[in-house]
Design a protein around this motif. Structure first.
Motif, PDB file in Angstrom:
ATOM      1  N   THR A  18      -4.578  -5.899   7.223  1.00 48.29           N
ATOM      2  CA  THR A  18      -4.779  -4.717   8.050  1.00 48.29           C
ATOM      3  C   THR A  18      -3.496  -3.901   8.071  1.00 48.29           C
ATOM      4  OG1 THR A  18      -4.120  -5.930  10.029  1.00 48.29           O
ATOM      5  CG2 THR A  18      -6.485  -5.853   9.501  1.00 48.29           C
ATOM      6  N   LEU A  19      -3.626  -2.625   8.354  1.00 49.89           N
ATOM      7  CA  LEU A  19      -2.465  -1.735   8.401  1.00 49.89           C
ATOM      8  C   LEU A  19      -1.817  -1.795   9.773  1.00 49.89           C
ATOM      9  CD1 LEU A  19      -3.902   1.383   6.531  1.00 49.89           C
ATOM     10  CD2 LEU A  19      -2.548  -0.485   5.579  1.00 49.89           C
ATOM     11  N   SER A  20      -0.514  -1.652   9.783  1.00 49.95           N
ATOM     12  CA  SER A  20       0.218  -1.643  11.045  1.00 49.95           C
ATOM     13  C   SER A  20       0.044  -0.296  11.733  1.00 49.95           C
ATOM     14  CB  SER A  20       1.704  -1.901  10.790  1.00 49.95           C
ATOM     15  OG  SER A  20       2.273  -0.815  10.053  1.00 49.95           O
ATOM     16  N   ALA A  21       0.436  -0.244  13.001  1.00 50.95           N
ATOM     17  CA  ALA A  21       0.338   1.004  13.765  1.00 50.95           C
ATOM     18  C   ALA A  21       1.197   2.096  13.131  1.00 50.95           C
ATOM     19  CB  ALA A  21       0.768   0.757  15.211  1.00 50.95           C
ATOM     20  N   GLU A  22       2.336   1.712  12.595  1.00 52.62           N
ATOM     21  CA  GLU A  22       3.218   2.690  11.944  1.00 52.62           C
ATOM     22  C   GLU A  22       2.576   3.241  10.672  1.00 52.62           C
ATOM     23  OE1 GLU A  22       7.749   3.048  10.092  1.00 52.62           O
ATOM     24  OE2 GLU A  22       7.070   1.192  11.050  1.00 52.62           O
ATOM     25  N   GLN A  23       1.954   2.374   9.891  1.00 50.75           N
ATOM     26  CA  GLN A  23       1.289   2.826   8.669  1.00 50.75           C
ATOM     27  C   GLN A  23       0.132   3.757   8.985  1.00 50.75           C
ATOM     28  OE1 GLN A  23       0.550  -1.169   7.148  1.00 50.75           O
ATOM     29  NE2 GLN A  23       1.860  -0.767   5.373  1.00 50.75           N
TER      30      GLN A  23
ATOM     31  N   HIS B  49      -0.089   5.643  11.600  1.00 52.57           N
ATOM     32  CA  HIS B  49       0.512   6.894  12.080  1.00 52.57           C
ATOM     33  C   HIS B  49       0.917   7.779  10.898  1.00 52.57           C
ATOM     34  CE1 HIS B  49       2.681   9.654  14.653  1.00 52.57           C
ATOM     35  NE2 HIS B  49       3.805   9.444  13.960  1.00 52.57           N
TER      36      HIS B  49
ATOM     37  N   THR C 194     -11.253   3.355   7.904  1.00 54.00           N
ATOM     38  CA  THR C 194      -9.801   3.382   8.099  1.00 54.00           C
ATOM     39  C   THR C 194      -9.263   4.806   8.233  1.00 54.00           C
ATOM     40  OG1 THR C 194      -9.561   1.322   6.842  1.00 54.00           O
ATOM     41  CG2 THR C 194      -7.555   2.591   7.279  1.00 54.00           C
TER      42      THR C 194
ATOM     43  N   ASP D  50      -2.025   0.334   1.237  1.00 54.20           N
ATOM     44  CA  ASP D  50      -1.461   1.479   1.953  1.00 54.20           C
ATOM     45  C   ASP D  50      -1.149   2.646   1.019  1.00 54.20           C
ATOM     46  OD1 ASP D  50      -0.438   2.879   4.225  1.00 54.20           O
ATOM     47  OD2 ASP D  50       1.589   2.353   3.583  1.00 54.20           O
TER      48      ASP D  50
END
Length: 348
Positions: free
Chosen positions: A2-7, A9, A153, A308
């Protein structure tokens, strides 16, 4: 994965920044068409009409990750899914419409009025084809899979749980249309190559539709050659005479032809605007759909696949449709305008 919150953003920033550029491109097309008479041929009008479809498309990409964050059952997510089902597909169909116009020009000698009569048919047909499934999907959901429109996503579109629908009603039709468009341009290219000896005027960016017939027809009907444009081309190139336009045509015949009224009132057609511009729109279309299709194929092969960098490419290219359309429209149109002004000065 899964993607991080920063990614996420960063993804949202990329999507919305690209969407702003698309909005600028769309309004550039609309403004240029409205205020410049040089941008009024049938191809320009198709691009102008498609610009309004692109506005709805860019509305969806501007919503960005706000759709998925609102939840699959939210009105915002469903609205975004509806827009992204309908308008990107419409963009592909309008590109096909441009290819059809080019095909009809080259093979059937369609003139401006002939093409203009097709515009309403294009608009009704394209809108109907993309609207019906997009609207229908709003009302389909099951307890097991949920609604058709859900998070993918980047935005809300046909949910991965409904992957077969995404292939049948989205990627399948898109690549089928792209393939048909490719075939049409291929046939046009072959025809132009076959008639290259009759198309010396291409070096002057002009393609007289009356010279697109067979060599025999051209020899028997030299009155269909645009003498004025041929003579202007001679002045521009300095060494090519009008006699090169038709084999075995003597200089005296060329002079007589120049001073004889043409048997038709048809104007020469700009090669750049009527063939090169639609072809460039098709090239842009191909570039736009490479990343999304690659991502979808990878997801089919490996349902847990998340990249990503690939998602960044999808978000950027998917949000830049209007921008690239504007770049092609203005760049090629401006060159054509400068060329026209130069030709007027030469004739003067």
């Amino acid at each position: 994965m899964t993607l991080s919150a920063e990614q996420l953003h960063v993804l949202a920033i990329v999507e919305r920044s690209a969407s702003v550029l698309s909005i600028l491109g769309i309004f550039t097309i609309i403004g240029t068409f409205c205020f410049s008479r040089q941008f009024r041929n049938p191809i320009h009008r198709i691009i102008f009409i498609n610009a309004f479809y692109n506005l709805f498309d860019v509305t969806a990409t501007t919503i960005s990750l706000s759709g998925p964050r609102a939840g699959n059952h939210s009105a915002l997510c469903q609205f975004q899914g509806f827009l992204l089902q309908m308008f990107p597909l419409a963009d592909v169909l309008w590109t096909l419409a441009m290819a059809c116009d080019v095909f009809l020009i080259v093979f059937y000698k369609y003139e401006t009025e002939d093409l203009r009569r097709l515009e309403l048919k294009y608009a009704v047909g394209i809108t109907t084809v993309v609207f019906i499934p997009a609207l229908t999907f709003l009302f389909i959901h099951t307890p097991e899979k949920g609604p058709i429109y859900g998070s993918v996503t980047l935005w809300c579109a046909i949910s991965p749980k409904w992957v077969l629908f995404r292939i049948i009603f989205y990627y399948g039709p898109i690549w089928l249309i792209i393939f048909i468009t490719f075939i049409l341009y291929g046939l046009v290219g072959i025809e132009i190559i076959k008639q290259r000896r009759m198309l010396e005027s291409i070096s002057n960016d002009y393609l007289d539709l009356d010279t697109m017939g067979s060599a025999a027809d051209t020899l028997h009907s030299p009155e269909t050659i645009d003498a004025e444009m041929a003579m202007a081309a001679k002045e521009a190139r300095g060494s090519i005479s009008i006699t090169n336009s038709v084999p075995h045509m003597s200089p005296s015949d060329a002079i007589a032809l120049q001073n004889t009224p043409r048997s038709r009132s048809r104007s020469p057609v700009s090669f750049r605007n009527y063939i090169l511009m639609p072809l460039m729109f098709f090239v842009v279309l191909l570039a736009i759909w490479v990343a999304p299709t690659t991502n979808r194929v990878a997801s089919l092969v490996n349902p847990g696949f998340v990249s990503d960098p690939l998602l960044l490419a999808v978000g950027a290219t998917g949000s830049l449709r209007g921008f690239w359309n504007g770049v092609v429209f203005v760049t090629l149109g401006a060159k054509e305008r400068r060329r026209r002004n130069t030709m007027k000065n030469w004739r003067g």
